[in-house]
Design a protein around this motif. Structure first.
Motif, short mmCIF file in Angstrom:
data_model
loop_
_atom_site.label_atom_id
_atom_site.label_comp_id
_atom_site.label_asym_id
_atom_site.label_seq_id
_atom_site.Cartn_x
_atom_site.Cartn_y
_atom_site.Cartn_z
N ILE A 82 13.44 51.76 39.20
CA ILE A 82 12.20 51.03 39.43
C ILE A 82 11.27 51.10 38.23
O ILE A 82 10.24 50.43 38.21
N ASN A 83 11.64 51.89 37.22
CA ASN A 83 10.84 52.02 36.00
C ASN A 83 11.73 51.70 34.82
O ASN A 83 12.90 52.11 34.77
N ALA A 84 11.19 51.00 33.85
CA ALA A 84 11.99 50.61 32.70
C ALA A 84 12.37 51.81 31.86
O ALA A 84 13.39 51.77 31.15
N LEU A 85 11.61 52.90 31.92
CA LEU A 85 11.90 54.09 31.12
C LEU A 85 12.79 55.08 31.85
O LEU A 85 13.29 56.02 31.23
N GLU A 86 12.98 54.91 33.12
CA GLU A 86 13.78 55.85 33.90
C GLU A 86 14.82 55.08 34.69
O GLU A 86 14.58 54.66 35.83
N LEU A 87 15.98 54.84 34.07
CA LEU A 87 17.11 54.19 34.76
C LEU A 87 18.03 55.29 35.27
O LEU A 87 19.04 55.65 34.67
N ASP A 88 17.64 55.87 36.41
CA ASP A 88 18.29 57.08 36.89
C ASP A 88 19.44 56.82 37.84
O ASP A 88 20.12 57.75 38.27
N GLN A 89 19.71 55.56 38.22
CA GLN A 89 20.79 55.26 39.14
C GLN A 89 21.88 54.48 38.41
O GLN A 89 21.60 53.65 37.55
N VAL A 90 23.13 54.79 38.79
CA VAL A 90 24.28 54.20 38.09
C VAL A 90 25.26 53.67 39.13
O VAL A 90 25.54 54.36 40.14
N GLU A 91 25.74 52.48 38.89
CA GLU A 91 26.81 51.89 39.69
C GLU A 91 27.96 51.52 38.76
O GLU A 91 27.76 51.26 37.56
N LEU A 92 29.17 51.48 39.31
CA LEU A 92 30.37 51.25 38.51
C LEU A 92 31.22 50.17 39.17
O LEU A 92 31.42 50.18 40.39
N GLU A 93 31.71 49.25 38.35
CA GLU A 93 32.66 48.24 38.78
C GLU A 93 33.81 48.21 37.78
O GLU A 93 33.60 48.27 36.56
N GLU A 94 35.01 48.10 38.28
CA GLU A 94 36.20 48.08 37.44
C GLU A 94 36.82 46.68 37.43
O GLU A 94 36.70 45.93 38.40
N PHE A 95 37.46 46.38 36.33
CA PHE A 95 38.18 45.10 36.21
C PHE A 95 39.38 45.34 35.29
O PHE A 95 39.50 46.40 34.64
N SER A 96 40.27 44.38 35.25
CA SER A 96 41.47 44.48 34.43
C SER A 96 41.57 43.25 33.52
O SER A 96 41.09 42.16 33.86
N VAL A 97 42.20 43.45 32.38
CA VAL A 97 42.41 42.40 31.38
C VAL A 97 43.90 42.33 31.08
O VAL A 97 44.53 43.37 30.81
N HIS A 98 44.47 41.12 31.12
CA HIS A 98 45.90 40.92 30.91
C HIS A 98 46.11 39.90 29.81
O HIS A 98 45.62 38.77 29.89
N VAL A 99 46.80 40.30 28.76
CA VAL A 99 47.07 39.44 27.61
C VAL A 99 48.47 38.85 27.77
O VAL A 99 49.45 39.59 27.92
N ARG A 100 48.55 37.53 27.73
CA ARG A 100 49.82 36.85 27.88
C ARG A 100 49.93 35.75 26.84
O ARG A 100 48.93 35.15 26.44
N ALA A 101 51.15 35.48 26.42
CA ALA A 101 51.40 34.38 25.50
C ALA A 101 51.32 33.06 26.26
O ALA A 101 51.93 32.91 27.33
N HIS A 102 50.57 32.14 25.72
CA HIS A 102 50.37 30.85 26.39
C HIS A 102 51.43 29.86 25.89
O HIS A 102 51.49 29.53 24.71
N SER A 103 52.26 29.40 26.80
CA SER A 103 53.31 28.46 26.46
C SER A 103 53.24 27.28 27.42
O SER A 103 53.14 27.45 28.64
N LEU A 104 53.27 26.08 26.85
CA LEU A 104 53.26 24.88 27.68
C LEU A 104 54.56 24.69 28.45
O LEU A 104 54.58 24.00 29.47
N TYR A 105 55.61 25.30 27.96
CA TYR A 105 56.90 25.13 28.63
C TYR A 105 56.97 25.85 29.97
O TYR A 105 57.85 25.57 30.78
N LEU A 106 56.05 26.79 30.22
CA LEU A 106 56.04 27.47 31.51
C LEU A 106 55.68 26.52 32.64
O LEU A 106 56.02 26.78 33.81
#
Length: 420
Positions: free
Chosen positions: A139-163
């Motif tokens: 509730i105060n800009a100088l005191e950010l005392d609460q923390v929340e966490l969200e997870e996500f995943s990243v997947h790298v794949r080769a892009h091929s038009l033939y798929l």
């Protein structure tokens, strides 16, 4: 797909712009099943193709009754230079929501530079990564005392038009996409070249080196005296010129393509056109067909004769020698012609002081510098040198009614000297 979770003060919703089609499998199996790590399917997974940007939208809503201050931090096992994020602000009013966007882009040479190889496992590819988003708020800009966490995943794949031509079952295996990418990069340049082949066969867009080849197709002679735009137009319409050879339409078309003068088909009068061709056809004197004194003029008229008149739009636009060469090629062998080239009139001269440079002022009386004294100050002009005894000026005649000036009396004679 999206995922939403309710917290004490925040509601977070993550929406990836590109979602994997199937459950991703991390790693490349070469030494056995123990070399691969199975990844659980996540609804907030983001699919990335090397060289193509993608993003993930994070929506944060304030569920409390007081405004809160917020700050984000992104962490993961992927390189830091792959992502950057932006926020709309740092404060959320009660009942309102704010959006933050995380931009991802994998280098285009990710597979070619072998950056996907893990140093410790030489035959293992890093294709799937885990990330976390930390929400620091208070509730105060100088005191950010609460923390929340969200997870996500990243997947790298080769892009091929033939798929796109394979069943969905084969799209789940990353090796199939990377294997087809080899053939795509090999054959796609040839396919793109075939798609643009029409531009190489059009004389207006073909490279200059192909113009002699295209001219040979239509039996058109290349002349170095013609400019490149003229050669392109003539080669493109060579067949049409052949079709109308020997006619007025064919000659006007040829002269139009060479000179660039308009055809003026909308003008009914032939003499008013830029390219005017007037003919004076007549039989002339025919033995056995005419009688003297009845419709026959001896020595008059020129049968099968026409006149070509060209009106230039700018001086020096037309080369007379090339025009005569064109007429000699297009005219029938039994016809004669005259050629007239009219140049545009010169622009009217601008009168002095109007529209152009200012007229020079009229010459004024010349003034000589005032004479100066020896000390540098201005003074009277020096007297002219006297040569001999000056002659007295003659007296002015008296005005009418006034006595004239008195004559000077002669000087008295000297006394005579007496001799002793």
């Amino acid at each position: 797909m999206t995922q939403a979770r309710d917290h004490k003060l925040l509601a977070v919703q993550i929406t990836p712009m590109r979602v994997p089609e199937a459950v991703p499998l991390a790693g490349l199996m070469v030494n056995g099943p123990e070399e691969s790590v199975a990844m659980n399917a996540r609804s907030n997974g983001l699919l990335l193709h090397p060289g193509e940007p993608s993003e993930m939208v994070v929506q944060i809503k304030n569920l409390g009754k007081r405004p809160i201050w917020l700050n984000l931090r992104v962490e993961g096992d992927f390189p830091v230079d792959w992502y950057r994020f932006g926020m709309e602000g740092n404060q959320i009013a009660p009942g309102h929501q704010m959006e933050a966007v995380i931009y991802f882009q994998v280098p285009a040479s990710y597979f070619e530079d072998q950056k996907a190889l893990t140093p410790k496992k030489k035959r293992h590819l890093d294709l799937d990564f885990q990330g976390r988003i930390y929400f620091f708020y208070g509730i105060n800009a100088l005191e950010l005392d609460q923390v929340e966490l969200e997870e996500f995943s990243v997947h790298v794949r080769a892009h091929s038009l033939y798929l796109n031509y394979l069943p969905a079952l084969y799209r789940e295996v990353d090796f199939i996409g990377r294997f087809l990418k080899i053939f795509e990069e090999t054959f796609e340049p040839a396919f793109h070249g075939l798609e643009g082949m029409w531009a190489n066969l059009d004389p207006l867009t073909a490279p200059r080196a192909l113009l002699p080849f295209l001219a040979y197709w239509v039996s058109w002679p290349m002349d170095a005296r013609w400019e490149l735009p003229q050669q392109r137009r003539l080669i493109k319409r060579a067949v049409e010129i052949y079709r109308w050879r020997g006619t007025r339409k064919g000659l006007r078309l040829y002269l139009h393509l060479y000179t660039g003068l308009p055809l003026d088909d909308q003008i009914p009068e032939e003499a008013a056109k830029h390219i005017a061709i007037t003919d004076h056809f007549g039989r002339g004197f025919v033995l056995g067909g005419e009688r003297l004194g009845q419709g026959t003029v001896l020595g008059g008229g020129r049968p099968f004769h026409f006149v070509v008149r060209l009106r230039e739009e700018r001086p020096g636009q037309i080369d007379e020698r090339l025009v005569r060469l064109i007429i000699e090629q297009e005219r029938p062998a039994f016809c004669t012609y005259d050629l007239t080239i009219e140049s545009p009139p010169p622009p009217p001269a601008t009168p002095p002081g109007q529209g152009g440079r200012a007229a020079p002022p009229p010459p004024g009386p010349s003034r000589r510098p005032a004479p100066t004294t020896p000390n540098g100050r201005p003074g009277a002009p020096p007297p002219k040198p006297v040569q001999g005894t000056p002659k007295p000026l003659p007296p002015k005649p008296p005005a009418p009614g006034q006595p004239g000036p008195k004559r000077p009396e002669p000087p008295p004679a000297p006394p005579a000297s007496s001799s002793p």
